[in-house]
Design an enzyme around this catalytic site. Structure first.
Site: not given
Ligand code: C5P
Length: 219
Positions: A30-31
């Protein structure tokens, strides 16, 4: 170690994303940049705490003056956290993947014969809930995060009760806020006394204010 209001206190901070393998060369991620968790670990150390920083593979520079434990997956993060306990306080700032690939392949999945692989997922352990609900050796203060895009206070208040943690630091991660991956944050601190919205400020300042509150709570 610096001398300060947290001298003699042992504090755990989780941070960053987790990487969940698909095969030896591919993963789901994920970011999360790890910026807020890193700033919190640094602020706690500056105030004298003995900090253990359990981080997934994040871009953020590792904070100085803290014990760093590097992990990849949610399962490894849970193991690392359990090995660090007992602590006086624990801050769970990591963006842990909710799911992992049920059976990651030991060898690289080949692109051949026009076959498109499909994947089954399994649920990852909830590290924050696991630690919050410990009946023995629970940290005196457990702090979780809630990244929400709408109904921030209502959702975060419900999350605090569901997880069993003491505080939730809630933030609005709607794309237009620029908070995810940015250097500023606008948070609402949810405690048993209610919700307290802080003005938008740098992530370092949010970290400092949170460390001050943690020091006050630990007495
Ligand atoms: O709703 P969500 O599960 O994303 O809640 C976020 C909070 O829970 C964060 O504090 C995060 O670090 C923690 N969490 C965790 N383990 C998970 C999922 C979330 O510790 N598997």
């Amino acid at each position: 170690l610096a001398e300060g209001p947290l001298t003699g206190r042992r504090v755990l901070v989780t941070s960053g994303p987790t990487h969940e393998p698909i095969d030896p060369v591919r993963y789901i991620a994920n970011r999360s940049s790890g910026a807020q968790g890193t700033a919190i670990a640094r602020a706690l150390a500056v105030m004298g705490a003995d900090v253990v920083f359990v981080t997934g593979p994040a871009d953020a520079e590792r904070p100085e003056g803290v014990h760093v434990v590097e992990v990849q997956t949610a399962a490894e993060m849970l193991q690392a956290v359990q090995a660090v306990l007992p602590v006086d306080a624990a801050v769970f700032a990591a963006a842990v993947a909710d799911w992992r690939v049920a059976s990651a392949s030991d060898s690289k999945i080949k692109k051949d014969k026009g076959q498109i692989p499909s994947m089954e997922f399994a649920e990852n352990p909830d590290i924050l809930a696991t630690v919050s609900q410990m009946t023995e050796g629970r940290p005196r203060l457990v702090v979780g995060f809630a990244a929400e895009t709408d109904d921030v206070i209502a959702n975060a208040t419900a999350k605090r009760l569901r997880k069993g943690c003491d505080w939730i630091v809630a933030n609005d991660v709607s794309p237009e806020t620029g908070i995810m991956g940015g250097s500023e944050n606008a948070v609402t601190l949810i405690t048993e006394d209610g919700a307290e919205s802080w003005p938008r400020m740098g992530k370092d300042e949010v970290a400092h204010q949170l460390a001050v509150r943690i020091a006050a709570a630990l007495g």
